[in-house]
Write a protein that holds these residues in place. Structure first.
Motif, PDB file in Angstrom:
ATOM      1  N   UNK A 345      34.431  57.551  18.338  1.00 40.77           N
ATOM      2  CA  UNK A 345      34.277  56.475  17.410  1.00 40.77           C
ATOM      3  C   UNK A 345      34.333  55.018  17.756  1.00 40.77           C
ATOM      4  N   UNK A 346      33.235  54.227  17.423  1.00 43.03           N
ATOM      5  CA  UNK A 346      33.220  53.035  17.989  1.00 43.03           C
ATOM      6  C   UNK A 346      34.462  52.102  17.473  1.00 43.03           C
ATOM      7  N   UNK A 347      34.992  51.231  18.440  1.00 48.32           N
ATOM      8  CA  UNK A 347      36.257  50.368  18.053  1.00 48.32           C
ATOM      9  C   UNK A 347      35.674  48.889  18.434  1.00 48.32           C
ATOM     10  N   UNK A 348      36.173  47.826  17.681  1.00 52.96           N
ATOM     11  CA  UNK A 348      35.718  46.559  18.065  1.00 52.96           C
ATOM     12  C   UNK A 348      37.163  45.637  18.010  1.00 52.96           C
ATOM     13  N   UNK A 349      37.201  44.823  18.781  1.00 54.75           N
ATOM     14  CA  UNK A 349      38.301  43.956  18.638  1.00 54.75           C
ATOM     15  C   UNK A 349      37.926  42.253  18.664  1.00 54.75           C
ATOM     16  N   UNK A 367      44.304  59.377  27.229  1.00 59.87           N
ATOM     17  CA  UNK A 367      43.444  60.124  26.510  1.00 59.87           C
ATOM     18  C   UNK A 367      42.554  59.767  25.271  1.00 59.87           C
ATOM     19  N   UNK A 368      42.234  58.387  25.546  1.00 56.14           N
ATOM     20  CA  UNK A 368      41.229  57.761  24.754  1.00 56.14           C
ATOM     21  C   UNK A 368      40.515  56.979  25.710  1.00 56.14           C
ATOM     22  N   UNK A 369      39.179  57.502  25.938  1.00 54.19           N
ATOM     23  CA  UNK A 369      38.375  57.142  27.146  1.00 54.19           C
ATOM     24  C   UNK A 369      37.162  56.381  26.453  1.00 54.19           C
ATOM     25  N   UNK A 370      36.912  55.246  26.912  1.00 53.37           N
ATOM     26  CA  UNK A 370      35.627  54.734  26.886  1.00 53.37           C
ATOM     27  C   UNK A 370      34.255  55.540  27.242  1.00 53.37           C
ATOM     28  N   UNK A 371      33.364  55.501  26.406  1.00 47.03           N
ATOM     29  CA  UNK A 371      32.364  56.471  26.722  1.00 47.03           C
ATOM     30  C   UNK A 371      30.754  55.575  26.618  1.00 47.03           C
ATOM     31  N   UNK A 372      30.697  54.304  26.562  1.00 49.26           N
ATOM     32  CA  UNK A 372      29.693  53.330  26.177  1.00 49.26           C
ATOM     33  C   UNK A 372      29.837  52.184  27.029  1.00 49.26           C
ATOM     34  N   UNK A 373      28.829  51.450  27.024  1.00 52.41           N
ATOM     35  CA  UNK A 373      29.114  50.047  27.696  1.00 52.41           C
ATOM     36  C   UNK A 373      29.710  49.040  26.576  1.00 52.41           C
ATOM     37  N   UNK A 374      30.200  47.911  26.980  1.00 50.12           N
ATOM     38  CA  UNK A 374      30.590  47.013  26.037  1.00 50.12           C
ATOM     39  C   UNK A 374      29.381  46.252  25.415  1.00 50.12           C
ATOM     40  N   UNK A 382      32.872  45.307  21.323  1.00 48.67           N
ATOM     41  CA  UNK A 382      33.071  46.650  20.964  1.00 48.67           C
ATOM     42  C   UNK A 382      32.612  47.612  21.859  1.00 48.67           C
ATOM     43  N   UNK A 383      32.849  48.826  21.708  1.00 46.96           N
ATOM     44  CA  UNK A 383      32.282  50.002  22.520  1.00 46.96           C
ATOM     45  C   UNK A 383      32.594  51.357  21.907  1.00 46.96           C
ATOM     46  N   UNK A 384      32.415  52.389  22.309  1.00 53.11           N
ATOM     47  CA  UNK A 384      32.462  53.621  21.844  1.00 53.11           C
ATOM     48  C   UNK A 384      33.482  54.334  22.475  1.00 53.11           C
ATOM     49  N   UNK A 385      34.407  55.277  21.914  1.00 50.03           N
ATOM     50  CA  UNK A 385      35.595  55.745  22.654  1.00 50.03           C
ATOM     51  C   UNK A 385      35.531  57.156  22.186  1.00 50.03           C
TER      52      UNK A 385
END
Length: 430
Positions: A345-349, A367-374, A382-385
């Protein structure tokens, strides 16, 4: 965004005991002849349990599942381990708001016209803070866009029991509710109510951390102190008192990290009641306990844990949202984002002090790892996790960093058992 109105105080002395929660607290004179008021927290005496309540037909009709839905909301609070909170359901019959010796749940049309509030809990108590009646009212407008009115009732029951709002975004006692409703009780809620109404084994099976919060000008009143564990879960929080002292009680045995943050959004002193509304909302930089952790054991008391809130800050995360990784419809709100095990899922702050190419964030659960660039917008990032399949349910602190500044969105992420969402339009609750 709409909020639940603060509990209304009509009358009202015990000096406020430190506790691991934010309790409804007011400055009250112990008797008419007294020259000064004393901070007094509200509570039901033990003899009042089980607390009876009556449901007006207007409320039973309004909720999707009627009386069972309201009964379930009460039962969630009564099911908290190590607490003697219990209720007695007196069924559905005429029960309108007003001091009549009946704790009622009812609906009122245009209750908070133009105020933005969608529910209200009115309490009556004596000059020692002893509660004797509490009435919950829900505005009829809530039925139009609230999917889980039982969660709204659950929040109001917290006020009925004597709790104020929480600064933990994932908590039931958080002052804003999303269109998806209020989630089940968070750890912060459960510890709060067990600390207020502790069962016989509560103190012996949990630990206490005490200390103070201060800055260059002295004690800080109304700073939020948070203890989180190795999974990034904000297990317990509290606000520092007028002398800067704080107490985190009810901590299960384990190892914790601590930090202190200002009430500068998304929750501010204006979202609280009584004494807490006078707390300064002067921003300071979120400070962590000097790279230390504290290991606690059952029955342990850990004293003199000092926290500082000195440096000025420009970084202030206030909003969060989620969306499919392939999408770009970013909508931010003030309520927690829900994710599920195995989900990508993509999360934005968003908030103040967000700088393109510099500001980053990470959930404190490994156990929640970022898998994309910001990627960056005007005041958000935002980025995908990827959420691990074996992650446990619960809330997670989001740590936001920009240069040498750090700030927390406490409980900004909530791991649930099924795919969720979050953020977006929110409504204030009381």
């Amino acid at each position: 965004m709409r909020k639940l109105a603060p509990a209304l105080i009509l009358v009202t002395l015990l000096p406020v005991a430190l506790s691991a929660s934010t309790r409804l607290t007011y400055l009250i004179k112990p008797d008419p002849s007294a020259t000064s008021s004393t901070p007094t927290s509200l509570f039901w005496p033990k003899a009042s349990f089980p607390i009876p309540y009556r449901i007006d037909p207007s409320a039973a009709t309004m909720l999707p599942d009627g009386q069972p839905s309201i009964d379930r909301a009460f039962q969630k609070w009564a099911s908290v381990p190590d607490s003697y909170v219990r209720f007695r359901a007196d069924g559905v019959s005429a029960a309108r708001a007003g001091e009549d010796g009946v704790n009622s749940i009812s609906v009122s049309s245009d209750l908070f016209a133009n105020s933005g509030f969608i529910a209200y809990t009115t309490t009556w108590f004596d000059n020692a803070g002893t509660l004797r009646e509490a009435d919950i009212q829900i505005d009829a407008s809530a039925a139009a866009d609230m999917q889980k009115l039982d969660g709204l009732v659950e929040h109001e029951i917290g006020h009925l029991l004597g709790l104020d709002h929480s600064g933990v975004v994932s908590a039931t006692m958080y002052p804003f509710v999303s269109p998806n409703g209020v989630a089940d009780l968070d750890m912060d809620d459960r510890i709060a109510i067990a600390s207020l109404y502790p069962g016989d084994g509560f103190a012996a099976s949990t630990a206490v951390i005490r200390g103070s919060v201060s800055g260059s000008t002295g004690p800080i009143f109304g700073a939020q102190v948070v203890a989180y564990d190795s999974t990034g879960a904000p297990v317990s929080s509290c606000l520092s008192k007028t002398d800067g002292s704080y107490e985190l009680a009810g901590l299960p045995p384990g190892t914790y990290s601590l930090y202190v943050e200002p009430l500068d959004g998304p929750v501010s002193p204006g979202n609280l009641s009584g004494l807490w509304q006078t707390a300064a909302d002067k921003p300071f930089r979120t400070e962590f306990l000097a790279s230390q952790t504290i290991s606690v054991t059952s029955g342990g008391v850990y004293e003199n844990v000092a926290l500082r809130g000195d440096s000025p800050t420009t970084l202030n995360p206030k909003w969060i949202g989620s969306f499919p990784p392939a999408g770009n419809a970013i909508q931010l709100g003030s309520t927690a984002v829900s994710v599920s095990a195995g989900q990508t899922i993509a999360i934005a702050v968003g908030g103040d002090g967000m700088v393109g190419g510099m500001t980053e964030f990470r959930p404190l659960n490994p156990k929640v790892q970022r898998v994309s660039e910001f990627q960056y917008g005007p005041n958000y990032v935002w980025a995908t996790f990827k959420v691990a399949p074996d992650i446990q349910s619960g809330s997670v602190v989001l740590l936001v960093s920009s240069g040498n500044e750090e700030a927390a969105l406490t409980g900004g992420l909530r791991v649930t058992g099924s795919a969720g969402g979050g953020g977006g339009r929110t409504r204030p609750v009381r």
